[in-house]
Structures are given as structure tokens and as C-alpha cells.
Motif scaffolding. Structure first.
Motif, short mmCIF file in Angstrom:
data_model
loop_
_atom_site.label_atom_id
_atom_site.label_comp_id
_atom_site.label_asym_id
_atom_site.label_seq_id
_atom_site.Cartn_x
_atom_site.Cartn_y
_atom_site.Cartn_z
N GLU A 181 0.87 -1.45 0.25
CA GLU A 181 0.20 -0.05 0.06
C GLU A 181 0.78 0.77 -0.15
O GLU A 181 1.67 1.50 0.91
N ASP A 182 0.79 2.32 -1.14
CA ASP A 182 1.03 3.57 -1.13
C ASP A 182 2.44 3.44 -1.62
O ASP A 182 3.10 4.06 -1.42
N LYS A 183 2.78 1.72 -1.84
CA LYS A 183 4.86 1.75 -2.18
C LYS A 183 4.88 2.65 -3.80
O LYS A 183 3.77 2.31 -4.48
N VAL A 184 5.58 3.05 -3.79
CA VAL A 184 6.44 3.64 -5.31
C VAL A 184 6.91 2.71 -5.62
O VAL A 184 8.48 2.71 -5.87
N ALA A 185 6.51 2.40 -7.16
CA ALA A 185 7.99 1.10 -7.75
C ALA A 185 7.86 1.56 -9.49
O ALA A 185 7.29 2.29 -9.65
N ILE A 186 9.41 1.32 -10.08
CA ILE A 186 9.45 1.66 -11.07
C ILE A 186 8.84 -0.16 -11.96
O ILE A 186 10.33 -1.07 -11.12
N VAL A 187 9.02 -0.67 -13.08
CA VAL A 187 8.84 -1.81 -12.92
C VAL A 187 9.53 -1.46 -14.94
O VAL A 187 8.94 -0.51 -15.30
N THR A 188 11.03 -1.97 -15.64
CA THR A 188 11.40 -1.66 -16.58
C THR A 188 10.59 -3.01 -17.38
O THR A 188 10.20 -4.19 -16.79
N GLY A 189 10.65 -2.84 -18.30
CA GLY A 189 10.19 -4.59 -19.57
C GLY A 189 8.36 -4.47 -18.84
O GLY A 189 8.45 -5.49 -18.86
N VAL A 194 -0.27 -3.82 -8.72
CA VAL A 194 -1.34 -2.20 -8.58
C VAL A 194 -2.27 -3.18 -7.04
O VAL A 194 -3.05 -2.36 -6.68
N GLU A 195 -2.48 -4.56 -7.46
CA GLU A 195 -3.36 -5.14 -6.84
C GLU A 195 -3.20 -5.11 -4.97
O GLU A 195 -4.25 -5.03 -4.49
N GLU A 196 -2.00 -4.67 -4.15
CA GLU A 196 -1.52 -4.65 -3.36
C GLU A 196 -1.13 -3.58 -3.18
O GLU A 196 -0.60 -3.21 -1.93
N GLY A 197 -1.69 -2.44 -3.75
CA GLY A 197 -2.07 -0.82 -3.79
C GLY A 197 -0.80 -0.56 -4.31
O GLY A 197 -1.09 1.16 -3.49
N ALA A 198 -0.06 -0.68 -4.40
CA ALA A 198 1.43 0.20 -4.80
C ALA A 198 0.69 1.27 -6.15
O ALA A 198 -0.14 0.74 -7.24
N ARG A 199 1.79 2.16 -6.40
CA ARG A 199 2.01 3.08 -7.72
C ARG A 199 3.13 2.85 -8.27
O ARG A 199 4.05 2.54 -7.17
N ARG A 259 6.37 14.09 -9.33
CA ARG A 259 5.12 13.54 -8.99
C ARG A 259 4.72 12.51 -7.91
O ARG A 259 3.85 13.18 -6.77
N PHE A 260 5.40 11.29 -6.83
CA PHE A 260 5.65 10.50 -5.93
C PHE A 260 6.00 11.05 -4.96
O PHE A 260 5.82 10.77 -3.33
N GLY A 261 7.56 11.64 -5.19
CA GLY A 261 8.06 12.37 -3.51
C GLY A 261 9.17 11.09 -3.59
O GLY A 261 10.25 11.27 -2.48
N ARG A 262 9.27 9.52 -3.53
CA ARG A 262 10.14 8.88 -3.37
C ARG A 262 10.02 7.28 -4.41
O ARG A 262 9.20 7.53 -5.36
N ILE A 263 10.47 7.02 -3.79
CA ILE A 263 10.48 5.46 -5.18
C ILE A 263 10.99 4.26 -3.82
O ILE A 263 12.51 4.41 -3.59
N ASP A 264 9.82 3.29 -3.43
CA ASP A 264 9.94 2.46 -3.05
C ASP A 264 11.53 1.24 -3.57
O ASP A 264 12.41 0.31 -3.32
N ILE A 265 10.52 1.02 -4.62
CA ILE A 265 11.46 -0.05 -5.80
C ILE A 265 11.60 -0.45 -6.99
O ILE A 265 11.07 0.11 -7.08
N LEU A 266 12.16 -0.49 -6.88
CA LEU A 266 12.95 -0.48 -8.51
C LEU A 266 13.12 -2.41 -9.23
O LEU A 266 13.89 -3.29 -8.04
N VAL A 267 12.60 -2.55 -10.28
CA VAL A 267 12.53 -3.37 -10.25
C VAL A 267 13.09 -3.47 -11.91
O VAL A 267 12.43 -3.33 -12.47
N ASN A 268 14.41 -3.88 -11.84
CA ASN A 268 14.97 -4.50 -13.40
C ASN A 268 14.58 -5.34 -13.97
O ASN A 268 15.12 -6.37 -13.78
#
Length: 238
Positions: free
Chosen positions: A6-14, A28-33, A81-90
Motif C-alpha cells: 500500500e502506497d509504495k512507489v515502484a518502477i518496473v522496466t519491461g 497494483v493489486e497490492e496497493g502500489a503506485r 510526481r510521488f516524492g519517493r521511490i521504494d522499489i525498482l524492478v529491473n
């Protein structure tokens, strides 16, 4: 009930198809942006449309993952946009399979650029922010091919072994900043990756996405270093 991300911010490539799209849906189903990065704007738009009520938590971004400028731009835009990045998925990856004597130089270069250089660039772009916050998780979607080799897979295996070395080294470097680094290594997945028809018992993209969620949602005191996933082969196929 709130999702585990919930409310985590993630970048996912590919993120427009296969494993990447499955990870986006699961996050998204788990509440992340989620900021989803891919080459095809049409595919990203189709993914967004498929998210239903979760579409508002997905931001599509067309970019070349092998470009350092693109990585920096997406990271900056995400922070604005979101103020932070919690997760990067390469996750972005490509595979070309042929004997060494027949593997084209262009195919080799593409695998090294997408499978190894891109994770380096996106990690490098996001690390200063995560290090400053002393919080963040970098997840590398590697492969069983990063732990073993096979005929006709020299280029692909070399890129994934390199990715494993990057992940292992990075994990040591960011330990003082309390950051987490995980390499997820699926075996055969039903994505037609590399033009190879999948076996009917192969892992599904959703299986990999489920594992990525489990890794990302683990308590902060827990680090999953390397997760190896293989399909359960039916007894009559062994």
C-alpha cells in the motif's frame, strides 16, 4: 483491507508484457503506485486499460531502458510526481539463442545492453535517492540461466551471470545504507521468450509476479538474496 504494498512507489522496466506486466498487475493489486517502462506506448496503454479500478495507480512511460538519460528522466519524473521511490524492478530482458559460432554480434550486443547494462543504469539512477532515505529495494529479474549454462545459450547466460554478479556486489555496497537487493531467477516461463515455445508445465508470469510481491513485502529486517524458481515437472515427464 490495505494491500501489502500500500502506497509504495515502484518502477518496473519491461512492463508491457509477460513477467513485467504480471508484476505491474500484482503490485497494483497490492496497493502500489507503479511507473511502468517499456518501448511500446500502445502495449502500455493496453496494460493500463486492463487494470480496471487500479489504472489510476499505473503511470505508463515509453523509454529506451538502455539509455542513461532515459533512466535519469524517469527517476526524476517519478520523484517529482510521488516524492519517493521504494522499489525498482529491473525486469526488461531479451534472449537470442544460437551456437557461439552462429550468434550474431548484434544479438550479443543487444543482450548485454538490455539484460546487463540497463539494470546497471537504472540502479545507478535510483540509488542516490534510496541511499539518502536509507530505504529502498532493488529487484533484479534474472534467470536460472544466471546460475547454470546450456547449449546455444552462451550470450544469454553470460548476460545473466553478469547480472547475478552485479546484484551480489551491489548488495554488499548498499548494506551500510540498509537497502535490499534481490535476484529472482525463474526457470522456464510461459512467455514465448526468445521465440521458444514454452512447455505446458512451465511457470506462468503470475507465478514470478507472486514471488516478487512476496520478496518486496517482506519485513524490512529480511533480505532475500537469491530466489531460484523452477517449474514442478510432472512425474511422467521426468
Amino acid at each position: 483491507m490495505a494491500g501489502r504494498l500500500e502506497d509504495k512507489v515502484a518502477i518496473v522496466t519491461g512492463s508491457s508484457r509477460g513477467i513485467g506486466a504480471a508484476i505491474v498487475r500484482a503490485f497494483v493489486e497490492e496497493g502500489a503506485r507503479v511507473v511502468g517502462v517499456a518501448r511500446s506506448g500502445d502495449a502500455l496503454d493496453a496494460l493500463r486499460a486492463s487494470l480496471g479500478d487500479g489504472a489510476s495507480r499505473f503511470v505508463p512511460r515509453v523509454a529506451d531502458v538502455t539509455s542513461s538519460a532515459a533512466a535519469r528522466d524517469v527517476v526524476r519524473e517519478t520523484l517529482d510526481r510521488f516524492g519517493r521511490i521504494d522499489i525498482l524492478v529491473n525486469n526488461a530482458g531479451v534472449g537470442h539463442f544460437a551456437p557461439v559460432t552462429e550468434l550474431a554480434e548484434e544479438a550479443w550486443d543487444e543482450m548485454m545492453a538490455v539484460n546487463l547494462k540497463a539494470p546497471f543504469l537504472w540502479t545507478q539512477a535510483v540509488l542516490p535517492h534510496m541511499m539518502e532515505r536509507r530505504d529502498g529495494h532493488i529487484i533484479m529479474i534474472s534467470s536460472v540461466a544466471g546460475t547454470t549454462t546450456f547449449v546455444n545459450g552462451a550470450g544469454y547466460c553470460a548476460s545473466k551471470w553478469g547480472l547475478m554478479a552485479l546484484a551480489d556486489t551491489l548488495r554488499q555496497e548498499v548494506r551500510p545504507y540498509e537497502l535490499r537487493v534481490t535476484a529472482v531467477c525463474p526457470g522456464s516461463v510461459q512467455t514465448h521468450f526468445g521465440g521458444t515455445p514454452p512447455r505446458d508445465y512451465s511457470l506462468r508470469p503470475e507465478d514470478v509476479a507472486h514471488t516478487v510481491v512476496e520478496v518486496a513485502a517482506a519485513p524490512k529486517r529480511v533480505i532475500y538474496g537469491t530466489v531460484i524458481m523452477r517449474p514442478l515437472v510432472p512425474g511422467d515427464r521426468q
